[in-house]
Design a protein around this motif. Structure first.
Motif, PDB file in Angstrom:
ATOM      1  N   LYS A   1       0.862  -1.172   0.000  1.00  0.00           N
ATOM      2  CA  LYS A   1       0.000   0.000   0.000  1.00  0.00           C
ATOM      3  C   LYS A   1       0.901   1.225   0.000  1.00  0.00           C
ATOM      4  CE  LYS A   1      -3.744  -2.132   2.669  1.00  0.00           C
ATOM      5  NZ  LYS A   1      -4.549  -2.049   3.926  1.00  0.00           N
ATOM      6  N   ARG A   2       0.510   2.230  -0.760  1.00  0.00           N
ATOM      7  CA  ARG A   2       1.334   3.426  -0.852  1.00  0.00           C
ATOM      8  C   ARG A   2       0.500   4.679  -0.624  1.00  0.00           C
ATOM      9  NH1 ARG A   2       4.734   0.728   0.395  1.00  0.00           N
ATOM     10  NH2 ARG A   2       6.530  -0.061  -0.752  1.00  0.00           N
ATOM     11  N   ASP A   3       1.118   5.641   0.063  1.00  0.00           N
ATOM     12  CA  ASP A   3       0.512   6.947   0.283  1.00  0.00           C
ATOM     13  C   ASP A   3       0.972   7.831  -0.874  1.00  0.00           C
ATOM     14  OD1 ASP A   3      -0.219   9.487   1.097  1.00  0.00           O
ATOM     15  OD2 ASP A   3       0.299   9.150   3.198  1.00  0.00           O
ATOM     16  N   TRP A   4       0.147   7.933  -1.897  1.00  0.00           N
ATOM     17  CA  TRP A   4       0.509   8.652  -3.122  1.00  0.00           C
ATOM     18  C   TRP A   4       0.212  10.140  -2.943  1.00  0.00           C
ATOM     19  CZ3 TRP A   4       2.362   5.129  -6.764  1.00  0.00           C
ATOM     20  CH2 TRP A   4       1.983   3.799  -6.587  1.00  0.00           C
ATOM     21  N   ILE A   5       1.242  10.974  -3.067  1.00  0.00           N
ATOM     22  CA  ILE A   5       1.091  12.422  -2.916  1.00  0.00           C
ATOM     23  C   ILE A   5       1.450  13.104  -4.227  1.00  0.00           C
ATOM     24  CG2 ILE A   5       3.406  12.522  -1.870  1.00  0.00           C
ATOM     25  CD1 ILE A   5       0.607  14.962  -0.983  1.00  0.00           C
ATOM     26  N   HIS A   6       0.538  13.917  -4.744  1.00  0.00           N
ATOM     27  CA  HIS A   6       0.767  14.573  -6.029  1.00  0.00           C
ATOM     28  C   HIS A   6       1.813  15.666  -5.886  1.00  0.00           C
ATOM     29  CE1 HIS A   6      -0.022  16.666  -9.816  1.00  0.00           C
ATOM     30  NE2 HIS A   6      -0.669  15.574 -10.209  1.00  0.00           N
ATOM     31  N   VAL A   7       2.616  15.862  -6.919  1.00  0.00           N
ATOM     32  CA  VAL A   7       3.700  16.840  -6.879  1.00  0.00           C
ATOM     33  C   VAL A   7       3.169  18.254  -6.653  1.00  0.00           C
ATOM     34  CG1 VAL A   7       3.775  17.179  -9.390  1.00  0.00           C
ATOM     35  CG2 VAL A   7       5.849  17.552  -8.021  1.00  0.00           C
ATOM     36  N   HIS A   8       1.959  18.563  -7.110  1.00  0.00           N
ATOM     37  CA  HIS A   8       1.396  19.887  -6.851  1.00  0.00           C
ATOM     38  C   HIS A   8       1.129  20.092  -5.363  1.00  0.00           C
ATOM     39  CE1 HIS A   8       1.334  20.536 -11.029  1.00  0.00           C
ATOM     40  NE2 HIS A   8       0.119  20.110 -11.323  1.00  0.00           N
ATOM     41  N   ASP A   9       0.694  19.044  -4.668  1.00  0.00           N
ATOM     42  CA  ASP A   9       0.501  19.143  -3.223  1.00  0.00           C
ATOM     43  C   ASP A   9       1.839  19.258  -2.496  1.00  0.00           C
ATOM     44  OD1 ASP A   9      -2.285  19.209  -2.921  1.00  0.00           O
ATOM     45  OD2 ASP A   9      -2.450  17.035  -3.089  1.00  0.00           O
TER      46      ASP A   9
END
Length: 243
Positions: free
Chosen positions: A155-163
């Motif tokens: 499982k991965r905590d995906w964080i967008h580069v804009h955030d």
């Protein structure tokens, strides 16, 4: 204020560089090559955002010495200068430091960064950063390009580069120091993401040395200064390459 962004041609760095120059209107300088970072002599900067690093867990298992040199030795002049001048330093750490960091050289290099960091600094423990220009060999890029040959049970905590860019905006003027988790705050199974990309039938690779099962971040510290991530990966899979 003059801002220095290292790694300004990299995936995260190019967005941060543009954000502080075009959107915020600061005078921003960039250095990118490992040699230029390692030969840093200082300047009249009010803020340093250090994003230049090698970041691949699997590759680091094959090249541990190179990861130490690039991520630790060549970062030292920047860390030392920020310590001597008390310049605010925001540097890329990793959620890989959270658990069993000694199991892979990449995470170990980031742990060492945190130990050698000057007082007026923040170790940004990013989870799994993604976006339109993410490296093609990362799981998100492989799924996006229909080149993945397997998935994992992670499982991965995906964080967008804009955030991520927005998080850096909030951290720079804050009084926060030390390691800070930065992610979306929720984890999504890799297999679920593959299904979203229409590749739910890929085989599962069970053994992945040096990688944790889940890297979900506790984002309460970031939320205490007003930052909230806005982009959920499952909502953007179909449109992200056009954002």
């Amino acid at each position: 204020m003059k801002v220095l962004v290292t790694g300004h041609r990299g995936f995260i760095g190019r967005y941060v560089f543009a954000d502080w120059r075009r959107e915020l209107g600061y005078e921003v300088h960039g250095i990118d090559s490992p040699d230029d970072v390692g030969n840093f002599k200082g300047g009249d900067y009010g803020l340093v955002i250090h994003l230049a690093a090698w970041a691949d867990i699997r590759e680091s298992l094959e090249k541990p010495e190179a990861y130490y040199i690039n991520n630790v030795v060549k970062a030292k002049p920047i860390f030392d200068w920020c310590r001597e001048t008390n310049t605010r330093l925001l540097y890329a750490s990793s959620s890989a430091v959270d658990d069993n960091y000694w199991e892979n050289p990449y995470a170990m290099s980031k742990w060492i960064n945190e130990q050698m960091a000057p007082p007026n600094s923040v170790g940004m423990r990013f989870t799994t950063v993604y976006g339109p220009d993410v490296r093609a060999n990362m799981m998100y890029g492989l799924l996006r390009d229909k080149k993945a040959t397997y998935v994992t049970n992670h499982k991965r905590d995906w964080i967008h580069v804009h955030d991520v860019c927005k998080a850096i905006r909030f951290l720079a003027p804050s009084s926060i120091t030390g390691p800070v988790p930065i992610g979306y705050g929720e984890s999504v199974p890799v297999r679920k993401l593959a299904e979203k990309f229409g590749q739910g039938d890929l085989p599962v690779k069970e053994f992945t040395p040096g990688e944790v099962d889940d890297n979900v971040a506790d984002i309460s510290m970031m939320m205490s200064i007003g930052w909230v991530p806005m982009i959920n990966i499952l909502d953007t899979v179909q449109t992200d390459e056009h954002s």
